[in-house]
Each structure stands twice: as C-alpha cells, then as structure tokens.
Enzyme design. Structure first.
Site, PDB file in Angstrom:
ATOM      1  N   SER A 514      31.242  44.442  34.757  1.00 61.49           N
ATOM      2  CA  SER A 514      31.378  45.288  35.516  1.00 61.49           C
ATOM      3  C   SER A 514      29.949  45.796  36.039  1.00 61.49           C
ATOM      4  CB  SER A 514      32.084  46.537  35.035  1.00 61.49           C
ATOM      5  OG  SER A 514      33.617  45.936  34.871  1.00 61.49           O
ATOM      6  N   GLU A 597      34.634  52.281  24.071  1.00 57.76           N
ATOM      7  CA  GLU A 597      35.224  51.641  25.252  1.00 57.76           C
ATOM      8  C   GLU A 597      36.420  51.864  25.354  1.00 57.76           C
ATOM      9  OE1 GLU A 597      35.755  47.219  27.580  1.00 57.76           O
ATOM     10  OE2 GLU A 597      34.565  47.391  25.581  1.00 57.76           O
ATOM     11  N   GLU A 723      47.797  42.033  23.983  1.00 53.06           N
ATOM     12  CA  GLU A 723      48.160  41.196  22.876  1.00 53.06           C
ATOM     13  C   GLU A 723      47.061  41.390  21.682  1.00 53.06           C
ATOM     14  OE1 GLU A 723      50.188  39.897  26.058  1.00 53.06           O
ATOM     15  OE2 GLU A 723      47.577  40.332  25.993  1.00 53.06           O
TER      16      GLU A 723
END
Length: 744
Positions: A514, A597, A723
C-alpha cells in the site's frame, strides 16, 4: 470472562459456577427430566441461601440490593448447567414487580427474594379485565405457555382493560394452571386460565408497561442464552481436542476449528449485547447527556433479543455437529442445551420480530453511544489534558501536528518521549478531549504500524531520525512484507539480503504494498540466511523508497484505483545502521509490526467510510418504504455494528481495570474486518437497479456504495485473512491443536 467485567462480577460468577457444579450435576438434571411431575428442584433452598434469588431486589425487601447486571451474571452461570426449575421465571417476576410503582413491593418481593415464593411472567395472553368502583379489576381469559407457570405461586399477567394494557399479579391458586409438555424437557411451561378472578388495587402494577417487560425478558433470557452458548462452545472445543479421527484430533481440522471459532464469536457477541442492554436498563452508558431514553433502552434490548437467542441456537446445533453421532443421542447432554436454546428463542418471539423492532428504531434515528463510566479520579487528569490540548488547538497546519507529536498525544501509550506512558484511562481521556477540541491527529497510515517497532527495537539514532516526522504525519511509509509466494505465510519470503561492505544488498519482489508509489520509506523483511527454521534468518530493514534499484509498479484494483503496488528491489543497498533489531531476528520485529497492524485494522471501517449511520441515512433517502426482507437485513447489520461497538467498549473497560481483553479483542478484530463489507452489501441491495451505476464516489449514493462494495473485499484479506484470524481464535483462545506443518 463472561457477561460481567469487574472483579466483583467475576467473583460472583466463580461463586455461582462452583456452587452449581456441586449442587446441579448432570444426575440432578436427569432426575428432573425423569420425574413424573415438575417440582421445585432439590437445590431451590440453596439458591435462596446463596442470595441468588434476590440479587436485584433492594435490601429493604430482603434482597442483596445489587442490580440487573449481577442477576444476569448469575443467570448466565446457571444457564451453563442447564439448571432445571423456576429460577429464571422467579427473578423475572421479581424484576417486573420491582419496575412497577411500589404498591406490591413489600407484599411480594421478600418472598421472591428468600425463595418462599416462586413467580412466573406471561409475555402474552388474551386476558381482559373490568374495573370496579374501588379500582380493583375482575379478570378472565387465558395465557398460553407461561415459563415456570406450573411451579409459580404468583403470576405476573398482561390484562386488556378500559385503560389499555395493564399488568397485574395474581396468586396461582386463583387460576387453573395446566402443565404443557415442553420442548425443553428440563423446565416446563403451562397454560394459565382465569375466570372472574378479583385483583385488588394493590396488585395492579401501575407503571409497568409491556415494552418494559419485553426489555427485561430480552435481558434475562438473553443472559441464559449466553450461558447455554458458553457451555456449547467449551464442551465442543474440549471434545475436539481429544476426539481423534484420521490420525489426529478433529480440532486440528480447519473445518472443525473454524466452526468452533465462529461459535465463540457468536457467544461473545451475545455477551456484549446483553451486557449493554443491562447497562441501558440501569441508566448507564448512554449519550453525552447521560440520560437513557425509553427508545435507547428498547434499541439495546431489541438487539440483545436478536443476537443472544440466535447465538445460543447456533452454538448448540454446531456443538451437536462437532460431537457427531454421540451428540445426537438422548444420553448426551448437548441436546438439552439445544432444546433450551430453541425454547428461549420461541419464548421471546422470533428473531425476525425483534429485528423488525431494531429496524424501526434505527430508521427513526435511534442509536446508542458507547460512553465509558470513568472513575472519580479522572477529573483532575482530564483538566490537565484539556489545558494542554487547548494550547495546541491554537496552532495550525504542520505546527499543530508537530506539537501533538512532541507532546506524545499521537500514540500516547508509548514510552516517553515518543508517547506519554499513558495508562488506558489517560488514553481514553486524550481521545475524548481531542474530539471535544476538534483537533485531528496526523494521518500516519502505515507509519502507525512502524512506530511501535522502531520504539521497541530501533537504535536511539533510528528513533531520532525517523520517529518525529512519522508521528507528525510528514514522513510516509510503506510495508514491504508480502511476496507473490508469501501472502499470509509471510515467513515463506524469498527476498535475499546479502552482506556487503557497510551494509546489505536486497534483491527480490514485494507485492500488495500500500502507498508504495508515494512513500518515502519502507519497512522490509528479507532472508539473510536459509539455515534453521523458516522464522530464523530473517532481518528487518528500513529502505529508502526513492533510492537506486527500487522500482514501484502500481497495481490496479477492482475499483479501478491504485492503492497497492508491486515493488522490485534490484541490488538495493541498505546501510548497517538501517537494520532494526538483530540480524537474523527480524521475525520478532515483524510480529510486533503485524500486531499493531491488526489492532489498527480492527478499530474502524478501514477508511472505506461505510458505516451503519451511513447505511441508515441511505435508507432514509430512498424515497420508498423498505420491504420486510430489506428491513430484516438492515437490522442484522445494525445488530452486528452494535455488537462490535459493545465489544470495543468492553475491551477498553477491561484495559482500564488492568484485565487482559481476551476473547473480546480477538472477536472484535474478526468482526470489524467483515462488517464494512456487510454494510456496503446491504446498501447495494437497497439501491436496486441504481446499483448499475459505475463505482465512482462522484456519482452520488449509487457510485459511493458500489465503490464501497468493491473496495471492502480487501478487508478480509489484508492484515491476516479471515481464515487466519479464525485459526488464531481457535488455537489461542479455545486451545485447539495448531495446524500441522506442511507435509505432516
């Protein structure tokens, strides 16, 4: 941790749980099932001796003088034992009577508190009343399927009169009470018939209204539903640890592990919503005016009425699935919990009915702010913060951002000089005072993940060079972690770090980076050695993104925009003084970065702008009535958003008292990443054919929401996929076996 958060609540829960384990073993439950007629259980007097019948009843009437939250804590703990008997009906009756004007308090509450009286409440019925000259009522009619009705000494009933719906208390002996075989074979329901029963004025519960009774039902039945769900989660998880199939514990298979993790998510949502509904009922945690309106209480209770019973049913049926064949037998206890869960939901009324209430209230502008009840010593600390922020507020632009960074307000939990060593209470006050002063913190973007790692592992020189400008938002960072072959499995990275004179040369490719196209610096992990485990031989570097050998190629996302990039490093030189931490020990530093994060990602909508309030605003601008199906879906999204907010508040309150957030924090992370998706998807459904318009924020509602529905797909991928998060919950919270190593 359960519904209650404080040390006192946890002590109460442990006490009730310990007592129940000794006094309500499976044999007692099975004996109640086998009995020809339902009777008061053998442990009834023990409940009174423990003070559990009168936790919410004032001391002047023989109770403990606590509140509804303490009762909910006890109800949840007893729900985990699928306790037979009239405990919940009796405390429900006491709470309903207590909510009236007081005429019946002295007569009835002492007996309900000491166990000499049992009670029951009819949530519906076809009972009518005629008023006499003395104000008394003569009533007759039928109330069907009253929980605990066959064991009740007193019945709280709704009556239709010339004044509308009124509530009364009658002696069960004045009615014909017929037991009805119940789906819940541990606890009965009954049909109540009345014919010309006289109700004196003192037994008319003035001030008690139907919505208030339903709110109490949602809280108490919701608390018991949380107890049912809790047993199902724990029992199924423990079984999954030891049941071996195909050569390994079934809890190691992701199909089972993820099912158990989602059960825990549903349980924690139930606990959070019931907890908040009790706070609303007690007049706490409301808007800035600190006053809880009737609509706000109805909103919180209705959300609990949706979330908690559904959670119990989900957890019970999934527990049956995890137990497998043995879980389908009559001898196993899991079907008792499934029966109890289904019965609680049926008693409250269908989830769709509660969801309709949520939708109606939300569309009428009702919401609930999650305010924190701060300790008395907060005032002095707040005053100092307010004074300092007031001075900073006088500055503008870069000067203001630098002042915020210099004073430690940007990341106040960090050690000085980069933060303020702020404890949770001070952090809360800082957020509140910045908002009040309309002072916005710098936009650090990836820098918010970088700073804690440099504080923890960087050298003093690195800290002085990079932290001031990063904290003020003037230095932009990117994260060079993911690679084409190493996405969620970051430790499988292949980028090479070769030692050269004075530093290192980096070669390889990174992807999904990003803001790399305008970042000045990047944090990069690269492999300096292939020896040892895959987590060894990794080093953490600071890379000049404008330096020689760095090539950035923007990746066009499904939105048509460019936020992510692929980055190629060809013989990029990084001096030794830009290695963070020890050579070969970069995985520890990277884990610190990843931790920050995921906390950041769980704290909001991830920059999409899509929120429940935006969704409700869209619904109001459509110029048409929503269909029943649309209202149901809107309500589900509202309930999810509310549960996330309640979980966030619970995390904060635990931190304020020095308690680890535990499951609340992990569950909130998981839910937050998908919530904005659900908001956007619901909005696009509401748009109908307008959803054909291009995904462009300039094109009004349709363009805005179409962009949101595309952009939010990334949220369950970056920062650890859904997941991966389910694995974390299953393994770290529930203790299920870790996934096997590849090839094993």
């Amino acid at each position: 941790m359960a519904i209650g958060l404080s040390e006192e609540h946890e002590a109460l829960r442990e006490s009730v749980t310990g007592w129940a384990e000794r006094n309500i073993p499976s044999g007692v439950v099975r004996a109640a099932i086998a009995a020809e007629n339902e009777e008061r259980p053998v442990f009834w007097s023990g409940l009174a001796d423990q003070g559990l019948l009168g936790l919410h009843i004032p001391e002047e009437y023989g109770g403990s003088g606590y509140g509804l939250l303490e009762t909910a804590v006890a109800v949840e703990a007893l729900g985990e034992r699928v306790a037979p008997g009239p405990y919940v009906p009796t405390v429900f009756a006491g709470a309903a009577i207590l909510a009236s004007d007081g005429k019946a308090h002295a007569e009835l509450l002492p007996g309900l508190a000491d166990g000499t009286l049992t009670g029951a409440v009819a949530l519906a019925g076809s009972i009518t009343g005629t008023r006499g000259e003395d104000g008394a009522l003569t009533i007759g009619g039928v109330a069907e399927l009253v929980l605990g009705g066959a064991l009740a000494d007193v019945l709280v009933l709704p009556v239709s009169t010339d004044r509308g719906e009124e509530w009364v208390v009658v002696d069960a002996s004045a009615a014909t009470v017929t037991p009805v075989k119940s789906l819940d074979i541990t606890r009965g329901v009954a049909k109540v018939e009345l014919e010309a029963v006289a109700v004196p004025a003192r037994r008319i519960l003035d001030g008690l209204e139907g919505p208030g009774v339903l709110n109490l039902a949602a809280i108490l039945f919701g608390a018991e539903a949380a107890g049912v769900a809790s047993w199902c989660v724990n029992a199924a998880s423990e079984y999954a640890k030891v049941r071996v199939q195909f050569g390994r514990p079934i809890g190691q298979f992701q199909g089972v592990k993820h099912k158990a993790a989602r059960m825990l998510v549903a349980l924690e949502q139930a606990r959070a919503t019931v907890w908040d509904a009790t706070r609303a009922a007690e007049g706490r945690g409301g808007s800035e005016a600190k006053e809880i309106t009737a609509d706000e209480l109805a909103y919180a209770a209705a959300i609990a009425g949706v979330v908690a019973p559904d959670a119990a049913v989900l957890c019970a049926k999934d527990a049956v699935q995890i137990f497998g064949g043995i879980g389908y037998t009559y001898e196993h206890d899991v079907h008792l919990y499934y029966r109890r869960a289904l019965t609680l939901r049926a008693l409250l009324g269908s989830s769709s009915e509660w969801a309709e209430s949520v939708a109606e209230l939300a569309l009428n502008g009702v919401s609930r702010a999650m305010e924190i009840d701060l300790p008395d010593d907060a005032a002095a600390l707040r005053e100092g913060i307010r004074t300092e922020i007031a001075e900073i507020a006088k500055l503008e632009g870069k000067d203001q951002k630098r002042a915020l960074a210099g004073a430690g307000y940007v990341m106040p939990h960090l050690a000085r000089p980069w933060g303020r060593d702020a404890k949770p209470l001070e952090q809360v006050l800082i957020i509140q005072e910045l908002k009040a002063a309309q002072v916005k913190l710098p936009q650090m973007i990836i820098g918010a993940w970088v700073v804690p790692s440099i504080v923890a592992y960087g050298t003093p020189e690195q800290q002085e060079r990079f932290l001031p400008a990063t904290l003020s938002g003037e230095m932009i960072w990117c994260q060079l972690f993911s690679e084409p072959g190493a996405g969620s499995d970051l430790a499988a990275l292949q980028m090479k770090a070769e030692k050269v004179e004075g530093g290192w040369k980096l070669n390889g490719q990174k992807v999904w980076t990003s803001v790399a196209h305008f970042a000045e610096w990047g944090i990069c992990i690269a492999r300096n050695s292939s020896e040892g485990s895959k987590h060894e031989g990794i080093t953490y570097f600071l890379v000049d993104m404008k330096g020689p050998g760095v090539t950035v190629r923007p990746l066009t996302e499904m939105t048509g925009e460019n936020l992510f990039n692929e980055v190629f490093l060809d013989d990029v030189f990084v001096p030794d003084d830009l290695v963070v931490g020890e050579v070969g020990q970069g995985w520890k530093v990277a884990r610190n970065t990843l931790s920050n994060e995921r906390v950041s990602l769980s704290s909001g909508s991830g920059g999409t702008g899509s929120s429940v309030s935006d969704l409700v605003g869209l619904a109001g601008r459509l110029g048409r009535e929503l269909t029943p199906a649309e209202r149901q879906e809107l309500a589900r999204v509202v309930c999810e958003g509310h549960s996330i907010s309640a979980l966030g508040l619970r995390v904060t309150l635990k931190q304020l008292t020095g308690v680890e957030p535990g499951a609340d924090a992990s569950v909130r992370k998981l839910l937050s990443t998908s919530h904005a998706q659900h908001v956007a998807e619901c909005a696009v459904e509401l748009l109908g054919t307008s959803a054909l318009i291009a995904a462009d924020m300039k094109l009004g509602d349709a363009g805005y929401w179409n962009r949101a529905v595309l952009s939010t797909r990334a949220m369950t991928i970056y920062g650890g996929t859904t997941e991966v998060q389910l694995n974390i919950i299953g393994e770290r919270i529930l203790g299920l076996p870790r996934d096997p190593e590849p090839g094993k």
